[in-house]
Every structure is written in structure tokens, then in C-alpha cells.
Design an enzyme around this catalytic site. Structure first.
Site, PDB file in Angstrom:
ATOM      1  N   TYR A  15      53.258  55.904  -9.691  1.00 35.84           N
ATOM      2  CA  TYR A  15      52.570  55.607 -10.948  1.00 35.84           C
ATOM      3  C   TYR A  15      51.429  56.593 -11.124  1.00 35.84           C
ATOM      4  O   TYR A  15      51.136  57.382 -10.227  1.00 35.84           O
ATOM      5  CB  TYR A  15      52.034  54.180 -10.906  1.00 35.84           C
ATOM      6  CG  TYR A  15      51.237  53.921  -9.638  1.00 35.84           C
ATOM      7  CD1 TYR A  15      49.895  54.271  -9.568  1.00 35.84           C
ATOM      8  CD2 TYR A  15      51.831  53.357  -8.509  1.00 35.84           C
ATOM      9  CE1 TYR A  15      49.164  54.068  -8.412  1.00 35.84           C
ATOM     10  CE2 TYR A  15      51.102  53.151  -7.339  1.00 35.84           C
ATOM     11  CZ  TYR A  15      49.771  53.510  -7.308  1.00 35.84           C
ATOM     12  OH  TYR A  15      49.051  53.328  -6.170  1.00 35.84           O
ATOM     13  N   SER A 254      40.603  52.252  -3.248  1.00 35.71           N
ATOM     14  CA  SER A 254      41.887  51.838  -2.684  1.00 35.71           C
ATOM     15  C   SER A 254      42.454  50.646  -3.436  1.00 35.71           C
ATOM     16  O   SER A 254      41.726  49.893  -4.079  1.00 35.71           O
ATOM     17  CB  SER A 254      41.704  51.456  -1.218  1.00 35.71           C
ATOM     18  OG  SER A 254      40.885  50.298  -1.158  1.00 35.71           O
ATOM     19  N   LYS A 255      43.756  50.518  -3.311  1.00 30.23           N
ATOM     20  CA  LYS A 255      44.489  49.421  -3.941  1.00 30.23           C
ATOM     21  C   LYS A 255      43.935  48.071  -3.518  1.00 30.23           C
ATOM     22  O   LYS A 255      43.933  47.130  -4.287  1.00 30.23           O
ATOM     23  CB  LYS A 255      45.940  49.500  -3.478  1.00 30.23           C
ATOM     24  CG  LYS A 255      46.892  49.985  -4.512  1.00 30.23           C
ATOM     25  CD  LYS A 255      48.298  49.701  -4.038  1.00 30.23           C
ATOM     26  CE  LYS A 255      49.163  50.917  -4.283  1.00 30.23           C
ATOM     27  NZ  LYS A 255      50.472  50.855  -3.738  1.00 30.23           N
ATOM     28  N   ARG A 256      43.531  47.999  -2.258  1.00 27.78           N
ATOM     29  CA  ARG A 256      43.109  46.706  -1.724  1.00 27.78           C
ATOM     30  C   ARG A 256      41.930  46.125  -2.499  1.00 27.78           C
ATOM     31  O   ARG A 256      41.760  44.932  -2.583  1.00 27.78           O
ATOM     32  CB  ARG A 256      42.762  46.823  -0.240  1.00 27.78           C
ATOM     33  CG  ARG A 256      43.878  46.373   0.667  1.00 27.78           C
ATOM     34  CD  ARG A 256      43.608  46.720   2.096  1.00 27.78           C
ATOM     35  NE  ARG A 256      43.630  48.169   2.291  1.00 27.78           N
ATOM     36  CZ  ARG A 256      42.627  48.881   2.770  1.00 27.78           C
ATOM     37  NH1 ARG A 256      41.507  48.299   3.114  1.00 27.78           N
ATOM     38  NH2 ARG A 256      42.730  50.188   2.913  1.00 27.78           N
ATOM     39  N   GLY A 258      41.210  46.687  -5.758  1.00 22.71           N
ATOM     40  CA  GLY A 258      41.386  46.553  -7.209  1.00 22.71           C
ATOM     41  C   GLY A 258      42.567  47.371  -7.684  1.00 22.71           C
ATOM     42  O   GLY A 258      43.282  47.965  -6.890  1.00 22.71           O
TER      43      GLY A 258
END
Ligand code: GLU
Length: 478
Positions: A15, A254-256, A258
């Protein structure tokens, strides 16, 4: 000076990361501000990381954000193709050139050998890098292995006898790298595909790129790229490495912690204008504290002189604040369009003007487009009720009951409750109940808008019409 040509070169591995969106935006703004060209190039030479639908996803996220390219996979251009997997022959011929110049060499080391090498270096507390054993092979030994058809990759040579590598970065000044810190990078893999390093240098040159604007994580790769430019005898572009994006706790974004995909922001109900405005300020500032910028204004104001090197914190609260601002300011008919995908099915049967009225009433304080369904419930639900128990309790007291009773009484002989009729009605309620000010308005506000502080009561009542008003008030009478 040659005309400015910059590029955004994502790898289609999934993405569009918001960091990628920032890189794309800064390239776009720079190109527009300099009256140059902005190019899109897909870097898909790592076939193992290629993801289904990733290219479409990148294209749609960029289009949604309003970032346009002058040349690229969809629009074409004179120096295409703009997808690296369609340019393999070009890379191979350039690798041949490096081999014949002895700037590169075949490396026959197997995965196991490389792992053992790494483990040994770790055990000795040495930096982990290729130790150059195939670089030291004699001509004969090399020729023999090649003749045997042994699988191999091609590595470029890093020069150790010339002192430090220097990257003249337009944002952070001169940055030095010790040759011992730099790997003899693999430039061609055993599957015949080039690695990113070789492909991006060849393409940046052949596509006439004048400035490479990309994330800071690529800075350590730049000495390798500079070395390749030297081997080919090409002039290197200018380098601009954008500061890292950080979580509020200053760790790397990071994804963690948000959302990191641009499409997540779209789906959650952020306006592209707000996201772009927010992302523009991740590393750039206008120098005078202004915060709200349209894309046009950004093109006018943007300059790399005001891009900093300190990491930029991705503060979602600020993004929410901006989104709210854009929602409030937007022309209501435009807002209605943007709300389209978030509108509940029941909204389809509402006459357009009426829907616009509802939207302008409920948009106050709205932070996300996705809140619209819940907010319109007041109008679309035939008989909505108060959600907060404490508010319901409040209406059970004596004075509020008197107000509600008086309202019903007064509404009985009115045909409608709009405009002047509503004013007259409220006067009657005031007289009959003996309540005024807050005591008069709050119970009706709660009974009719279901909250203490909500949209304008007179307008809500007008949209409801007589029957619904009476029903809603009746519901709160003990
Ligand atoms: N393909 C690289 C990426 O995915 C591009 C790096 C660069 O801009 O040179 O980020």
C-alpha cells in the site's frame, strides 16, 4: 541548469505508506514550484516482495490525494517504460559494462556461506558485511567457476583506498561514510534481476532526474549510488533526504501505533486536503507558524530550504483537528459529495436540499466524515432516543416535565413548528411552564436533539416537522 525532473519511485509491495505519500508530495511540490516535471516509476525488481494489486493501490491512493505526475506507468512519456521489470535488458547491459571495467565481480558465495560469515562477524563483534572473498578470486579461478556454470550474483566494488565517501545532501549538508561501513552491494541477483541500487541509478540517469528526494532511510545507500555514477562517468543528481517520520513517543513511525496506509485515512473519513496539508508539515514549515494550506498554496510556498533534518512527529490529534477544520470550511454541497460513501442508505430517499440542511446542522464539531451516519440518525431514524442515561434522568425532574408538557399543549393547536411559529410556541411554553432561559431550552434541546449541546434547535425542529417533534417530546413525558 537542466530543467528540474524529480521522481517518486515506490516499490509495489502493498500500500502507499504515509511516509511514501510525504515523499511523493514533496517531489510533486518541488517540481511544480520549479516548473519542472514529476515522474512516477514503479520499482518492482524484487519479485518476491511484489504484491497483488499493489500498483493499483498506489495509483488510486496518489490520485485520491491529488498528486499528479507528468510521466509514469499510466501516462507514459519519452523515457519509459516506467516500470522496472520492463527494463531488464537495460540493467543487464549496464552490469556488463561494470564487469568489463572491473568495477564489479561475480560472487559465488552460497546462502549458507554468507550466513556463516555473518555469524562469525557477530561473534567477533565486527560489523556484518560481505568480506570480499570472491572479489579476491584470481582471474583463472573466476573464469573456471563461470565456465562450470555455478550460480552467482554480481557485486559492485566499493573503493577502500580513496578515503571516506562524501554525500553532499541539500538538506543535511555533507555526510561522510567510511568505506569499511559500506558493503560490496549485490547489483544483479542470480535470477537476472537487478537490485534496487543498480536499477534506480540507471533509471535516474536515463530518465534525466536532477534531484533525488527520498526518505532518510536511503541515506546510507547513497554512497553506493554515488560510486555507481562515478563508474558510469555520469553526473549524479542532487540528493535530498527527508527526515524520518516518528510516533509521538519518538520511535520510528510504525503500524503498531496507528494507521500507516494512506487508504486507511481515506476509509476512516479524512479529507485528502487535510491529510495533504498535514503531511506537508511533516518536515517542512513555512517559517511563520501558519498551518492551513491548500495544495495550490503549498505549491506557492514550498521550498526545500525550509525542510528540516529533525525527525517529524506524526500527531494524529493534529490531523483530526485539521480534518475538522476542513469539514467546517467546505462548501456544504461539496461536503455532501465527499460524504457520499459514508452516508447510510436511508439518506438516499431524502430530498437534496433537505439533506444539505441536515448536513450543515450536524457538521459542527465533526472530525471524520465517517461520523455522518451516527450524526444523521437524529433525522433519519423515525424515533431516535436519548443514549445517555444521565440526560434521560435529568428530564424526569419537575421543571423539565413542566416544560415538556407545556410544549405538547402549545403544539396541539399549531399546524407547524417552523420559523415564527416556533418562536410563538416557545413564548407560550415559557408562560405556561414559568421557566425561562436554560430551564426552558435545555429540556427541549435534550428531548429533541438528544444531547445538551447540539445543532440549532429551531432548525432541527423545522426539519423534523410537527409530528416528529410531538412524538419525541411525548416519549420523555412520565
Ligand atoms: N523503491 C524505493 C522505495 O520503495 C525508492 C527509494 C528511492 O527513492 O530511491 O522506497
Amino acid at each position: 541548469m537542466s530543467p528540474v525532473r524529480v521522481r517518486f519511485a515506490p516499490s509495489p509491495t502493498g500500500y502507499l505508506h504515509v511516509g511514501g505519500l510525504r515523499t511523493a508530495l514533496f517531489n510533486f511540490l518541488f517540481a511544480r514550484a520549479q516548473k519542472g516535471k514529476c515522474i512516477l516509476r514503479f520499482e518492482d525488481t524484487d519479485q518476491s516482495r511484489k504484491a497483488q494489486g499493489a500498483e493499483e493501490n498506489l495509483l488510486s491512493s496518489l490520485a485520491w490525494a491529488g498528486i499528479e505526475f507528468d510521466e509514469g506507468p499510466t501516462q507514459g512519456g519519452e523515457v519509459g517504460p516506467y516500470v522496472q521489470s520492463k527494463r531488464l535488458e537495460l540493467y543487464q547491459s549496464h552490469v556488463e559494462q561494470l564487469l568489463s571495467q572491473e568495477n564489479a565481480y561475480p560472487c559465488f558465495c552460497s546462502e549458507e556461506e554468507l550466513t556463516a560469515m555473518r555469524e562469525e562477524q557477530i561473534a567477533k563483534k565486527q560489523p556484518t558485511r560481505y568480506d570480499g572473498r570472491c572479489r579476491r578470486l584470481s582471474k583463472e579461478a573466476r573464469a573456471k567457476k563461470l565456465a562450470q556454470g555455478l550460480p552467482h550474483v554480481i557485486r559492485m566494488k566499493i573503493i577502500h583506498s580513496k578515503g571516506d565517501y562524501k554525500v553532499e545532501d541539500q538538506i543535511r549538508g555533507a555526510v561522510f561514510f567510511k568505506p569499511a561501513q559500506i558493503d560490496d552491494q549485490v547489483i544483479l541477483k542470480s535470477d537476472g534481476y537487478p537490485t534496487y541500487h543498480l536499477a534506480s541509478v540507471v533509471d535516474d540517469h536515463l530518465m534525466g532526474i536532477t534531484q533525488v528526494i527520498r526518505g532518510e532511510e536511503w541515506l546510507p545507500s547513497t554512497p553506493k549510488h554515488i560510486q555507481l555514477y562515478e563508474y558510469f562517468g555520469w553526473q549524479a543528481p542532487q540528493w535530498l533526504h527527508l527526515p524520518l517520520l516518528l510516533n509521538p513517543d519518538r520511535s520510528k513511525l510504525s503500524k503498531r501505533q496507528g494507521d500507516v496506509a494512506t487508504a486507511d485515512y481515506k476509509n476512516k473519513g479524512y479529507l485528502p486536503e487535510a491529510l495533504i496539508n498535514f503531511v506537508a508539515l511533516l518536515g517542512w514549515n513555512p517559517g511563520d507558524g501558519r498551518e492551513i494550506f491548500s495544495l495550490e498554496e503549498l505549491i506557492q510556498e514550498f521550498g526545500v530550504e525550509r525542510v528540516g533534518k529533525a525527525g517529524a512527529v506524526f500527531d494524529v490529534q493534529k490531523l483530526l483537528w485539521m480534518n475538522q477544520k476542513y469539514i467546517q470550511q467546505m462548501e456544504v454541497s461539496e461536503l455532501a459529495k465527499r460524504l457520499g460513501p459514508f452516508l447510510p442508505p436511508a439518506a438516499q430517499s431524502i430530498e437534496e436540499n433537505q439533506l444539505l440542511k441536515m448536513i450543515s446542522l450536524v457538521r459542527e464539531g465533526m472530525q471524520l466524515l465517517s461520523e455522518i451516519e451516527e450524526r444523521l440518525d437524529l433525522f433519519l431514524n423515525q424515533s431516535p432516543d436519548i443514549k445517555e442515561a444521565a440526560l434521560k434522568e435529568k428530564l424526569k425532574e419537575e421543571k423539565p416535565q413542566a416544560v415538556l408538557q407545556a410544549f405538547l399543549q402549545a403544539a396541539q393547536d399549531k399546524e407547524n413548528v417552523a420559523g415564527d411559529q416556533f418562536k410563538a410556541l416557545m413564548k407560550e411554553v415559557q408562560q405556561a411552564s414559568g421557566c425561562k432561559g436554560k430551564d426552558l431550552w435545555t429540556p427541549l434541546r435534550i428531548a429533541l436533539t438528544l444531547v445538551e449541546q447540539g445543532p440549532d434547535l429551531a432548525q432541527v425542529v423545522e426539519i423534523f416537522g410537527h409530528k416528529k417533534c410531538v412524538e419525541m417530546v411525548k416519549k420523555q413525558i412520565l
